[in-house]
Enzyme design. Structure first.
Site, PDB file in Angstrom:
ATOM      1  N   TYR A 154       1.771  -5.133 -11.118  1.00 49.85           N
ATOM      2  CA  TYR A 154       2.294  -6.507 -11.102  1.00 49.85           C
ATOM      3  C   TYR A 154       2.673  -6.982 -12.507  1.00 49.85           C
ATOM      4  O   TYR A 154       3.635  -7.729 -12.677  1.00 49.85           O
ATOM      5  CB  TYR A 154       1.264  -7.462 -10.470  1.00 49.85           C
ATOM      6  CG  TYR A 154       0.934  -7.100  -9.044  1.00 49.85           C
ATOM      7  CD1 TYR A 154       1.939  -6.755  -8.134  1.00 49.85           C
ATOM      8  CD2 TYR A 154      -0.389  -7.080  -8.585  1.00 49.85           C
ATOM      9  CE1 TYR A 154       1.637  -6.409  -6.822  1.00 49.85           C
ATOM     10  CE2 TYR A 154      -0.694  -6.736  -7.271  1.00 49.85           C
ATOM     11  CZ  TYR A 154       0.320  -6.398  -6.400  1.00 49.85           C
ATOM     12  OH  TYR A 154       0.028  -6.050  -5.109  1.00 49.85           O
ATOM     13  N   TYR A 186       0.836  -1.207   0.000  1.00 51.36           N
ATOM     14  CA  TYR A 186       0.000   0.000   0.000  1.00 51.36           C
ATOM     15  C   TYR A 186       0.870   1.256   0.000  1.00 51.36           C
ATOM     16  O   TYR A 186       1.864   1.331   0.718  1.00 51.36           O
ATOM     17  CB  TYR A 186      -0.918   0.024   1.239  1.00 51.36           C
ATOM     18  CG  TYR A 186      -1.797   1.246   1.269  1.00 51.36           C
ATOM     19  CD1 TYR A 186      -2.888   1.349   0.406  1.00 51.36           C
ATOM     20  CD2 TYR A 186      -1.523   2.320   2.122  1.00 51.36           C
ATOM     21  CE1 TYR A 186      -3.675   2.496   0.389  1.00 51.36           C
ATOM     22  CE2 TYR A 186      -2.316   3.449   2.113  1.00 51.36           C
ATOM     23  CZ  TYR A 186      -3.383   3.535   1.247  1.00 51.36           C
ATOM     24  OH  TYR A 186      -4.165   4.664   1.228  1.00 51.36           O
ATOM     25  N   GLU A 199      -3.110 -21.137 -14.739  1.00 52.39           N
ATOM     26  CA  GLU A 199      -3.230 -22.503 -14.214  1.00 52.39           C
ATOM     27  C   GLU A 199      -4.597 -22.794 -13.614  1.00 52.39           C
ATOM     28  O   GLU A 199      -4.841 -23.902 -13.146  1.00 52.39           O
ATOM     29  CB  GLU A 199      -2.125 -22.753 -13.158  1.00 52.39           C
ATOM     30  CG  GLU A 199      -0.720 -22.688 -13.752  1.00 52.39           C
ATOM     31  CD  GLU A 199       0.378 -22.909 -12.719  1.00 52.39           C
ATOM     32  OE1 GLU A 199       0.070 -23.309 -11.582  1.00 52.39           O
ATOM     33  OE2 GLU A 199       1.542 -22.667 -13.052  1.00 52.39           O
TER      34      GLU A 199
HETATM   35  C1  COA Z   1      -0.750  -0.157  -6.585  1.00 46.69           C
HETATM   36  C2  COA Z   1       0.109   0.813  -5.789  1.00 46.69           C
HETATM   37  C3  COA Z   1       0.763   0.087  -4.616  1.00 46.69           C
HETATM   38  C4  COA Z   1       1.212   1.362  -6.716  1.00 46.69           C
HETATM   39  O1  COA Z   1       2.040   2.221  -5.932  1.00 46.69           O
HETATM   40  P1  COA Z   1       2.918   3.390  -6.589  1.00 46.69           P
HETATM   41  O2  COA Z   1       3.927   3.800  -5.577  1.00 46.69           O
HETATM   42  O3  COA Z   1       2.033   4.429  -7.130  1.00 46.69           O
HETATM   43  O4  COA Z   1       3.601   2.595  -7.794  1.00 46.69           O
HETATM   44  P2  COA Z   1       4.931   3.017  -8.597  1.00 46.69           P
HETATM   45  O5  COA Z   1       5.039   4.511  -8.648  1.00 46.69           O
HETATM   46  O6  COA Z   1       6.103   2.288  -8.028  1.00 46.69           O
HETATM   47  O7  COA Z   1       4.567   2.463 -10.048  1.00 46.69           O
HETATM   48  C5  COA Z   1       5.305   1.460 -10.724  1.00 46.69           C
HETATM   49  C6  COA Z   1       4.585   1.070 -11.991  1.00 46.69           C
HETATM   50  O8  COA Z   1       3.302   0.500 -11.696  1.00 46.69           O
HETATM   51  C7  COA Z   1       2.356   0.883 -12.727  1.00 46.69           C
HETATM   52  N1  COA Z   1       1.335   1.774 -12.169  1.00 46.69           N
HETATM   53  C8  COA Z   1       1.315   2.309 -10.929  1.00 46.69           C
HETATM   54  N2  COA Z   1       0.205   3.067 -10.777  1.00 46.69           N
HETATM   55  C9  COA Z   1      -0.464   3.016 -11.961  1.00 46.69           C
HETATM   56  C10 COA Z   1      -1.688   3.593 -12.425  1.00 46.69           C
HETATM   57  N3  COA Z   1      -2.419   4.409 -11.632  1.00 46.69           N
HETATM   58  N4  COA Z   1      -2.079   3.318 -13.681  1.00 46.69           N
HETATM   59  C11 COA Z   1      -1.342   2.513 -14.481  1.00 46.69           C
HETATM   60  N5  COA Z   1      -0.170   1.943 -14.102  1.00 46.69           N
HETATM   61  C12 COA Z   1       0.254   2.180 -12.847  1.00 46.69           C
HETATM   62  C13 COA Z   1       3.163   1.649 -13.768  1.00 46.69           C
HETATM   63  O9  COA Z   1       3.674   0.693 -14.688  1.00 46.69           O
HETATM   64  C14 COA Z   1       4.297   2.223 -12.915  1.00 46.69           C
HETATM   65  O10 COA Z   1       5.449   2.523 -13.646  1.00 46.69           O
HETATM   66  P3  COA Z   1       5.590   3.982 -14.341  1.00 46.69           P
HETATM   67  O11 COA Z   1       5.208   5.014 -13.305  1.00 46.69           O
HETATM   68  O12 COA Z   1       7.026   4.021 -14.748  1.00 46.69           O
HETATM   69  O13 COA Z   1       4.610   3.962 -15.484  1.00 46.69           O
HETATM   70  C15 COA Z   1      -0.718   2.033  -5.290  1.00 46.69           C
HETATM   71  O14 COA Z   1      -1.456   2.566  -6.352  1.00 46.69           O
HETATM   72  C16 COA Z   1      -1.676   1.693  -4.159  1.00 46.69           C
HETATM   73  O15 COA Z   1      -1.286   1.647  -2.983  1.00 46.69           O
HETATM   74  N6  COA Z   1      -2.953   1.451  -4.526  1.00 46.69           N
HETATM   75  C17 COA Z   1      -3.971   1.163  -3.522  1.00 46.69           C
HETATM   76  C18 COA Z   1      -3.702  -0.132  -2.773  1.00 46.69           C
HETATM   77  C19 COA Z   1      -3.455  -1.298  -3.673  1.00 46.69           C
HETATM   78  O16 COA Z   1      -4.029  -1.446  -4.737  1.00 46.69           O
HETATM   79  N7  COA Z   1      -2.556  -2.177  -3.200  1.00 46.69           N
HETATM   80  C20 COA Z   1      -2.288  -3.416  -3.865  1.00 46.69           C
HETATM   81  C21 COA Z   1      -3.251  -4.433  -3.343  1.00 46.69           C
HETATM   82  S1  COA Z   1      -2.988  -6.012  -4.092  1.00 46.69           S
END
Ligand code: COA
Length: 170
Positions: free
Chosen positions: A140, A95, A152
């Site tokens: 992911y 998160y 799978e």
């Molecule tokens: C999913 C989450 C953890 C991503 O965190 P983040 O710090 O924003 O992610 P990053 O900045 O490291 O992003 C890495 C890559 O992920 C993908 N990504 C992240 N957010 C994205 C978005 N809103 N739309 C599309 N791709 C996205 C992109 O490929 C990104 O690379 P780029 O910025 O070079 O394009 C965050 O959005 C979050 O906490 N969401 C709510 C909780 C959640 O969904 N947790 C996972 C539960 S399984």
């Protein structure tokens, strides 16, 4: 500019971790399922029997910035086991707080966990994600992770405490 650091959580982080757990649960529309307390997190993560580990992203205020440090993201994992391969790092939660997204915080947390996985001889990392969570799925997929339900055909099952009691036959 506030400084971001990544580190292993300590016992005193548990109040803040719980705050973030609740933010994640709210995002997932599952807040009504959160019954855990900070005390339980302290016991289970930092007590005699360590049931989980946690990596946190901490924002430290810039000099003269006033506010105290706060956690803006976390990745919580524990060890699992696969009889086909051996040790597995299971990611329970990932998160990042809303205002800090898309700045590479989740990528840094995940990198931290991947290095631990390799150091500890893991053959796999595994986790689940809700099918509507397209942001997390994008994250992911960028990593190159495989969607097991598609590839799978795995289904996820669960028994809650009451179901366990009801299911015991002997
Ligand atoms: C999913 C989450 C953890 C991503 O965190 P983040 O710090 O924003 O992610 P990053 O900045 O490291 O992003 C890495 C890559 O992920 C993908 N990504 C992240 N957010 C994205 C978005 N809103 N739309 C599309 N791709 C996205 C992109 O490929 C990104 O690379 P780029 O910025 O070079 O394009 C965050 O959005 C979050 O906490 N969401 C709510 C909780 C959640 O969904 N947790 C996972 C539960 S399984």
């Amino acid at each position: 500019m506030a400084e971001l650091t990544y580190r292993h959580a300590v016992k005193d982080d548990c109040d803040e971790i719980l705050r973030l757990v609740k933010e994640l649960a709210e995002f997932e529309n599952l807040l009504d399922q959160v019954n855990i307390t900070s005390e339980t997190l302290k016991k289970d993560g930092f007590g005699e029997e360590k049931l989980f580990h946690c990596i946190v992203a901490e924002e430290k205020p810039s000099p003269g910035g006033g506010d105290t440090s706060k956690l803006i993201g976390y990745l919580l994992y524990f060890w699992s086991y696969g009889t086909f391969t051996g040790r597995v790092l299971y990611v329970e939660d990932l998160y990042v707080s809303q205002n800090h997204r898309r700045r590479g915080v989740a990528s840094a947390l995940w990198d931290f966990a991947m290095k631990i996985a390799l150091e500890k001889g893991c053959k796999r990392m595994q986790w689940v994600v809700l099918d509507w969570n397209t942001t997390a799925v994008a994250f992911y997929e960028k990593l190159g992770a495989v969607n097991l339900s598609k590839k799978e055909g795995w289904l996820i099952y669960r028994l809650n405490e009451d179901d366990i009691r009801a299911a015991i036959t002997g």
